[in-house]
Design an enzyme around this catalytic site. Structure first.
Site: not given
Length: 266
Positions: A35, A37
């Site tokens: 991922d 953010d």
């Protein structure tokens, strides 16, 4: 619309010894799905601030119209519970539903200010881009160091983000070249992939790398993200605790929890 990049540093064509143990991962793993953010970039707080700005404007207008009290969006609790890790549209629907508000979806080209799911989402996106342009994008330096170590260990890498701004964030953070593939909000829209907590985006990343889910590790800071990793049957799900919720990450499916990826290097 799966985005392909050149080979990252230390992994010419993916050939040679693959050593996941040297980077704190289980034997047999061959790829890492990150991922963006909150795991590699410090944009989660920027996202939260943009969500708050957008929702507060809308909620204030609703309060003036109905005479009900104005209750602001909480950039901590509301963001984590209803928005974090989800697509822009799903996050908008989820939070509004928590306030008993149902809006029509509208369309992707709805103008900012239109009282539709897409209209509010487009307003949030405009606010997010403005904040990025003003403040830039910071990275978690030790986590980026970990990705470099992963590449040297011979594992392939993909970035998996619900954001449609993923490429812009990578470019601003100067980390595009670290990844072989990008699966983002634009990919999800083009390929009709379900958003997290469904595992669709991570499964698409594994396919793009030519891997089975069991050969991939998932790295996530959002509860819906670790749920997606567990639901997809991935070989290992690493929860990255940026919000003081290690037990919640474990409860939602993380195999292990770290406060920063460099901890896996020992």
């Amino acid at each position: 619309m799966i985005i392909t990049f050149g080979q990252g540093p230390g992994n010419a064509g993916g050939a040679g010894l693959v050593d996941p143990v040297s980077v704190g991962l289980n034997r047999g793993l061959r790829a890492c799905l990150f991922d963006l953010d909150g795991v590699l970039t410090k944009t989660a707080t920027v996202h939260a601030a943009a969500w708050k700005e957008m929702f507060d404007v809308y909620l204030y207008q609703c309060a003036r119209h109905t005479g009900a009290p104005f209750v602001a969006f909480d950039a901590g609790a509301d963001y984590a519970r209803y928005v974090d890790g989800k697509s822009r549209d799903d996050g908008t629907r989820s939070f509004l539903a928590s306030r008993g508000i149902i809006l029509p979806d509208g369309g992707p080209r709805d103008s900012v200010g239109t009282a539709t799911v897409h209209g509010l989402g487009n307003a949030k996106n405009e606010m997010m881009l403005r904040r990025m342009n003003e403040d830039g994008v910071e990275v978690f330096e030790e986590s980026v160091r970990y990705v470099h170590a992963v590449r040297r260990a011979g594992l392939r890498c993909a970035v998996v983000s619900s954001s449609t701004n993923c490429q812009a964030v990578q470019a601003a953070a100067k980390i595009e070249d670290l990844f072989d593939r990008r699966i983002d909000g634009l990919t999800a829209r083009h390929e009709n992939l379900l958003g997290k907590p469904a595992p669709d985006m991570f499964l698409a990343a594994a396919r793009a790398l030519g891997m089975n889910p069991g050969e991939c590790a998932v790295f996530e800071d959002a509860l819906v993200g670790v749920e997606a990793g567990r639901a997809g049957g991935f070989g290992q799900v690493i929860g990255v605790d940026r919000a003081g919720q290690p037990q919640a990450l474990m409860d939602h499916g993380a195999s292990i929890v770290v406060s920063d990826l460099a901890e896996l290097l020992g």
